[in-house]
Design an enzyme around this catalytic site. Structure first.
Site, PDB file in Angstrom:
ATOM      1  N   TYR A 102       0.841  -1.203   0.000  1.00  0.00           N
ATOM      2  CA  TYR A 102       0.000   0.000   0.000  1.00  0.00           C
ATOM      3  C   TYR A 102       0.876   1.253   0.000  1.00  0.00           C
ATOM      4  O   TYR A 102       0.592   2.223  -0.694  1.00  0.00           O
ATOM      5  CB  TYR A 102      -0.892  -0.016   1.246  1.00  0.00           C
ATOM      6  CG  TYR A 102      -1.920   1.082   1.277  1.00  0.00           C
ATOM      7  CD1 TYR A 102      -3.218   0.856   0.811  1.00  0.00           C
ATOM      8  CD2 TYR A 102      -1.603   2.351   1.765  1.00  0.00           C
ATOM      9  CE1 TYR A 102      -4.165   1.869   0.829  1.00  0.00           C
ATOM     10  CE2 TYR A 102      -2.552   3.363   1.777  1.00  0.00           C
ATOM     11  CZ  TYR A 102      -3.825   3.116   1.312  1.00  0.00           C
ATOM     12  OH  TYR A 102      -4.757   4.111   1.332  1.00  0.00           O
ATOM     13  N   ASP A 158     -12.149  16.746 -23.863  1.00  0.00           N
ATOM     14  CA  ASP A 158     -13.459  16.838 -23.171  1.00  0.00           C
ATOM     15  C   ASP A 158     -13.365  16.738 -21.652  1.00  0.00           C
ATOM     16  O   ASP A 158     -14.001  17.498 -20.934  1.00  0.00           O
ATOM     17  CB  ASP A 158     -14.418  15.702 -23.590  1.00  0.00           C
ATOM     18  CG  ASP A 158     -14.382  15.404 -25.061  1.00  0.00           C
ATOM     19  OD1 ASP A 158     -13.630  16.062 -25.792  1.00  0.00           O
ATOM     20  OD2 ASP A 158     -15.105  14.488 -25.473  1.00  0.00           O
ATOM     21  N   ALA A 187      -0.958  13.044 -23.260  1.00  0.00           N
ATOM     22  CA  ALA A 187      -1.325  11.638 -23.476  1.00  0.00           C
ATOM     23  C   ALA A 187      -0.534  11.039 -24.644  1.00  0.00           C
ATOM     24  O   ALA A 187      -0.156   9.874 -24.621  1.00  0.00           O
ATOM     25  CB  ALA A 187      -2.824  11.534 -23.768  1.00  0.00           C
TER      26      ALA A 187
HETATM   27  N1  F0G Z   1      -6.281  14.247 -22.394  1.00  0.00           N
HETATM   28  C1  F0G Z   1      -6.315  13.833 -23.674  1.00  0.00           C
HETATM   29  C2  F0G Z   1      -5.595  14.617 -24.710  1.00  0.00           C
HETATM   30  C3  F0G Z   1      -7.020  12.674 -24.017  1.00  0.00           C
HETATM   31  O1  F0G Z   1      -7.045  12.279 -25.292  1.00  0.00           O
HETATM   32  C4  F0G Z   1      -7.693  11.942 -22.999  1.00  0.00           C
HETATM   33  C5  F0G Z   1      -8.461  10.748 -23.327  1.00  0.00           C
HETATM   34  C6  F0G Z   1      -7.627  12.418 -21.678  1.00  0.00           C
HETATM   35  C7  F0G Z   1      -6.909  13.573 -21.421  1.00  0.00           C
HETATM   36  C8  F0G Z   1      -8.312  11.715 -20.556  1.00  0.00           C
HETATM   37  O2  F0G Z   1      -7.635  10.562 -20.236  1.00  0.00           O
HETATM   38  O3  F0G Z   1      -9.291   8.747 -20.711  1.00  0.00           O
HETATM   39  O4  F0G Z   1      -7.207   8.321 -19.402  1.00  0.00           O
HETATM   40  O5  F0G Z   1      -9.040   9.627 -18.418  1.00  0.00           O
HETATM   41  N2  F0G Z   1      -8.811  10.417 -24.488  1.00  0.00           N
HETATM   42  C9  F0G Z   1      -9.523   9.228 -24.908  1.00  0.00           C
HETATM   43  C10 F0G Z   1      -9.920   9.330 -26.351  1.00  0.00           C
HETATM   44  C11 F0G Z   1     -10.625   8.802 -24.005  1.00  0.00           C
HETATM   45  O6  F0G Z   1     -10.670   8.423 -26.798  1.00  0.00           O
HETATM   46  O7  F0G Z   1      -9.494  10.225 -27.063  1.00  0.00           O
HETATM   47  P1  F0G Z   1      -8.348   9.245 -19.673  1.00  0.00           P
END
Ligand code: F0G
Length: 460
Positions: free
Chosen positions: A72, A126, A218
């Site tokens: 943990y 989003d 990402a």
């Molecule tokens: N930022 C970017 C640029 C993303 O593309 C995503 C997720 C996230 C943040 C959020 O990350 O899903 O791990 O919580 N993109 C996915 C998509 C879901 O289908 O483009 P997450």
């Protein structure tokens, strides 16, 4: 040499996929309320809904998982991951999170110190936008105008519009701007890259105005590869050196590791040197994600991520990865299908406003194309258009997106070039009958995030 990079791996384990009959596909889609999010994945032959957490891990990652330390507190796997992330970013403080939005919910509320503060991004993803709004902030997008021109080549369509960025800061006053978020690659703009030159200029503007910079990274490795390929002066630099140069321009790194971490679940927070922020994040992460040395991940997840982060920086892998997306784009473009050109890092964005121009925006042309592609070939894409955009919160009218996109998102190391040939052939058929497609009308619509749960029937 092939025009496209040969996959630098061979297949050791396979997962069977099945194509149910066309009649079954039509029935399943109807049962799903004409919303592909509501299909069972078993009924999907080729799943291009997302590249997030859907890729294949290497045998190095699978074997590392056996060494997961599930303590943990003070897990050995955390320290292994921490070392890798410190090396890649040059940042001092690291926290794991269960995925990207987990990282966002820890950091974004710390940056938005007062209700009504602004966050500016090339384009907010989003969930990032949602976290800005939940924290009482307002999200403003500031994309370069080239990003809306789908047909003409431009190397860095993910860039910020720098003049607009300065104008927004001046208009809103710098003390009201909580952060600038550099989304790399720029997912909502088609996975398009951001140049180092542009990021350097953003950095200068931010420093002048004393505004912190966040990298929403990402797909930072894919972005670094594009810089190596396209930006003057970088062709002989390593991907790692380019990534390091990128991170040096920001203060905080938030990552959905389900993309360039090459894992099925995971996220990261890295902070350059702000000890105060790190201490606050350490406290917030405990009730939200978990103790700071696991942040919602199992020890084995952190092991797989430590290895995946390194693998994603391999140049041959990246060349193959970007080429696979380019390959699908080339097949479609040669057949006349309107796509965003050049293709980005993780997906082909198909311009359905031009495939089915007879369908009004509030009957969702890209959803209609997406659905027809499922019936044609069992292929699942995703609508990125007016359905996703939703309604105006005040007037409740359907908002109209700039473009009605179908996103064909390519999972990493998962499908072969043969699969992509098949996808292209099916979509070309749909494209040819595009002008006969019918739109959709709601039979159920939720008040927020409607695209996930909406149900439709064909419009007459
Ligand atoms: N930022 C970017 C640029 C993303 O593309 C995503 C997720 C996230 C943040 C959020 O990350 O899903 O791990 O919580 N993109 C996915 C998509 C879901 O289908 O483009 P997450």
């Amino acid at each position: 040499m092939s025009k496209y990079q040969i996959p630098p791996f061979k297949i050791k384990m396979v997962e069977p996929i099945k194509l149910i009959t066309k009649q079954q596909r039509a029935n399943r889609l109807k049962e799903a309320g004409y919303n592909p999010f509501k299909l069972k994945s078993e009924d999907v032959f080729i799943d291009l809904l997302t590249d997030s957490g859907t890729g294949a891990m290497s045998h190095f990652q699978w074997s590392a998982m056996m060494q997961g330390d599930e303590a943990y507190a003070g897990s050995r796997s955390f320290f292994r991951l921490e070392k890798v992330v410190k090396n890649i970013t040059g940042y001092k403080y690291i926290l794991p999170a269960h995925q990207g939005r987990g990282a966002e919910q820890i950091i974004i509320p710390e940056l938005i110190k007062r209700e009504g503060m602004y966050v500016i991004s090339n384009i907010h993803f989003d969930t990032t936008r949602a976290h800005v709004e939940i924290a009482g902030g307002r999200a403003i997008d500031c994309a370069t105008k080239e990003c809306f021109d789908l047909d003409n080549y431009y190397p860095f369509k993910g860039n910020f519009d720098l003049d607009k960025l300065e104008e927004i800061i001046e208009e809103k006053k710098k003390e009201n701007v909580a952060a600038i978020i550099m989304t790399i690659t720029n997912n909502s703009a088609g996975g398009q890259p951001v140049s180092l030159e542009n990021m350097r200029a953003v950095n200068r503007i931010a420093r002048k105005n004393d505004i912190p910079i966040v990298i929403d990274g990402a797909r930072y490795a894919e972005n670094s590869f594009f810089i190596k390929q396209r930006e003057k002066g970088y062709d002989s630099k390593s991907i790692r050196a380019i990534a390091l140069e990128t991170f040096a321009l920001a203060d905080i790194f938030l990552m959905s590791a389900k993309k360039d971490g090459l894992v099925n679940i995971g996220g990261l927070i890295a902070i350059k040197d702000d000890e105060e922020l790190f201490k606050k994040a350490q406290i917030r992460i405990i009730p939200m994600e978990g103790f700071p040395t696991y942040g919602g991940l199992a020890g084995r997840d952190m092991e797989a991520l430590a290895v995946g982060l390194e693998e994603a920086l391999d140049e041959n892998y990246l060349k193959y990865r970007i080429d696979e997306v380019r390959y699908l784009g080339d097949l479609l473009k040669e057949a006349g299908v309107p796509i965003q050109y050049p293709t980005g890092g993780h997906a082909v964005f198909v311009d359905c406003g031009r495939i089915a121009p007879q369908i009004p925006y509030d009957q969702f042309p890209a959803q209609a194309v997406c659905n027809d592609l499922y019936v044609e070939g069992g292929i699942r894409g995703v609508e990125i258009g007016s359905l996703l955009l939703g309604r105006d919160p005040d007037t409740k009218e359907n908002l109209q997106a700039d473009k009605e996109f179908l996103r064909l998102t390519i999972p990493r190391r998962t499908y072969t070039f043969e699969h992509l040939n098949y996808v292209a052939n099916c979509l070309i058929k749909v494209y040819k009958r595009g002008k006969k497609l019918k739109g959709l009308k709601f039979t159920y619509e939720s008040p927020i995030l409607r695209h996930f749960t909406a149900r439709f029937e064909p419009a007459e």
